[in-house]
Design a protein around this motif. Structure first.
Motif: not given
Length: 509
Positions: A337-342
């Protein structure tokens, strides 16, 4: 001598610089608004514009409400604060680097739609969950992968050492916290031996997560020993919410054949060599076989985005024919999970399990700081007859966070969710088990940081032996815990106001 060490510590220096900059900024704004009525009106108009922007923005409602109230409470400066600090996303530079590397990763994925169809013949609803991860988020589903569940850090640590000694080609480590002590000492000894043998050893650690536990020349020490090392998102002396985006992942990948993940960092409390908050209860999982490729790619994507290299992804691919020896015990789907992909991927997986549960869902989490979507999913599952149980720590690591966790109990208890506190100590595990057939073990806490700000990882498992072992451990852990009732959390008017304030600011912390 202690005072000199404190003053020279980079944390102390950074904190002083940050406080100085923030104080200067506030005083400058106050003086500016007093100087001119027009400037004051402009700032007030900016606050109004920011509120309207927040209202129409596609974002988490709890985060939006917190900022709107803050701006209304500080109409002169609130809009300007949001303009500078309102974005949860990483810096543009970080996004560009990681997006570029992610596009390369996509071409390396090996997606087998037949595996998805196999699950569809057994459980069509569950197939949709795996499909969401595979087709919408590029995380393949695997067979031919053995999984081993660990109910404690000390049991996983023994197997980590065993697998490390077998390394022939490469060792990748990525951890939020590394602390000098027995655990790191034994791992480091093997890493140095392997580096001397020509094994490619690489280490990523989070700079903030390890800020107080590693010497300032740690990276140089590692490089001198032949271990390539990278500190993720280094802590810098200027105010920025970019510092909120931490690498909370924990993974160890060896030769592309075995991988470890879970809640266990590299520090002695995780293996109960150090007693800080009673017994430290954690969970982890080891994969051997085809599913390890996803963890190899996760590590290399992060590494290659920030560390210049001439390697290709194919250089680290294990021989596929060797995986035939790993019998297909169920299905495995590693994901990050990444904060980049919204995309709140970690939260969405948890909600998916709750939405399709028929009999029960058991949850381990150190923190219960949830938004309305998660709260609704837990409550509606309980209201339709699902046995939803949550286990949180009996001995907290942070008292204010413990208070915030307990402030979320009441609506869940009233809906029929059963909450237990692990009386032997602190539970750091991040695990879900649903209906004896599907489970998650990973690094994702049930709090705003893990669900929206951090880089995280996990493993979704279906019909594996590790799911059965997770169920047994869940029952054992619940029996060792104390069930919480409504009467246990009753509080006066002031207590309720304080809890409401904590819940309000939680999305901003």
């Amino acid at each position: 001598m202690r005072i000199l060490r404190l003053i020279s510590n980079r944390v102390f220096i950074t904190t002083v610089l940050l406080m100085g900059q923030i104080t200067w900024f506030i005083l400058f704004l106050i003086k500016l608004t007093r100087y001119s009525v027009i400037i004051s009106a402009i700032f007030s108009l900016l606050s109004l514009i920011m509120v309207l922007h927040i209202v129409v923005k596609d974002d988490n409602p709890s985060y939006k409400i917190a900022w709107i109230i803050l701006i209304m409470a500080l109409p002169l400066f609130g809009g300007l604060f949001y303009l500078f600090f309102g974005s949860k996303r990483p810096s543009k530079g970080m996004r560009i680097l990681l997006d570029k590397e992610h596009q390369k990763i996509i071409s390396m994925l090996e997606i087998d739609d037949e595996i998805l169809e196999e699950i569809g013949t057994q459980d069509h609803r569950l197939m949709g969950t795996f499909k969401y991860l595979q087709e919408k988020n590029n995380f393949p589903l695997y067979k031919n992968t053995e999984s081993t569940y660990y109910s404690s850090g000390e049991t996983m640590f023994k197997d980590m050492l065993t697998e490390l000694k077998k390394a022939k080609k490469y060792v990748f480590l990525e951890y939020f916290i590394i602390e000098e002590g027995k655990m790191w000492g034994e791992i480091l000894k093997i890493l140095v031996e392997k580096a001397n043998e020509g094994v490619d050893v690489r280490l990523i650690y989070d700079d903030v997560g390890s800020l107080f536990s590693l010497p300032k020349d740690f990276k140089k020490q590692m490089e001198d020993m032949g271990i390539r090392c990278m500190a993720f998102n280094k802590f810098r002396p200027f105010p920025s919410l970019v510092m909120n985006n931490r690498n909370h992942r924990k993974m160890l990948v060896i030769d592309g054949y075995s991988a470890f993940t879970g809640g266990i960092n590299i520090a002695d409390e995780y293996i109960n060599e150090k007693n800080r908050f009673g017994y430290w209860k954690d969970t982890g999982v080891k994969l051997k076989g085809e599913g390890v490729w996803s963890f190899t790619l996760m590590f290399l994507e992060m590494w290659n985005a920030f560390y210049k290299t001439d390697d290709t992804y194919d250089d680290f691919k294990a021989c596929k024919k060797d995986f035939k020896k790993y019998e297909s015990h169920g299905y495995i789907q590693p994901y990050s999970d990444s904060p980049i992909d919204n995309e709140a991927l970690g939260e969405n997986v948890y909600i998916e399990l709750l939405s399709q549960a028929k009999k029960y869902v058991y949850i381990f989490t150190p923190y219960l700081i949830i938004d309305n979507e998660m709260k609704h999913a837990l409550c509606i599952a309980a209201k339709r007859g699902v046995d939803v149980r949550i286990v949180t720590p009996g001995i907290p690591d942070k008292k204010i966070i413990y208070r915030l966790t307990r402030s979320n109990y009441e609506p869940l208890l009233k809906a029929g969710v059963r909450i237990f506190e692990y009386t032997p100590g602190f539970i750091h595990a991040k695990s879900y088990i649903c209906d004896d057939k599907i489970g998650v073990v990973g690094t994702i806490n049930m709090d705003y940081r893990s669900l929206y700000l951090h880089f995280e990882c996990g493993v979704l498992m279906y019909e594996t032996q590790s799911v059965k072992d997770l169920k047994k451990d869940s029952i054992k852990t619940i029996r060792a815990s104390r069930e919480v009732s409504i009467e246990d959390i009753e509080k006066g008017v002031l207590g309720r106001f304080f809890d409401a304030f904590l819940r309000l600011v939680a999305p901003l912390t």
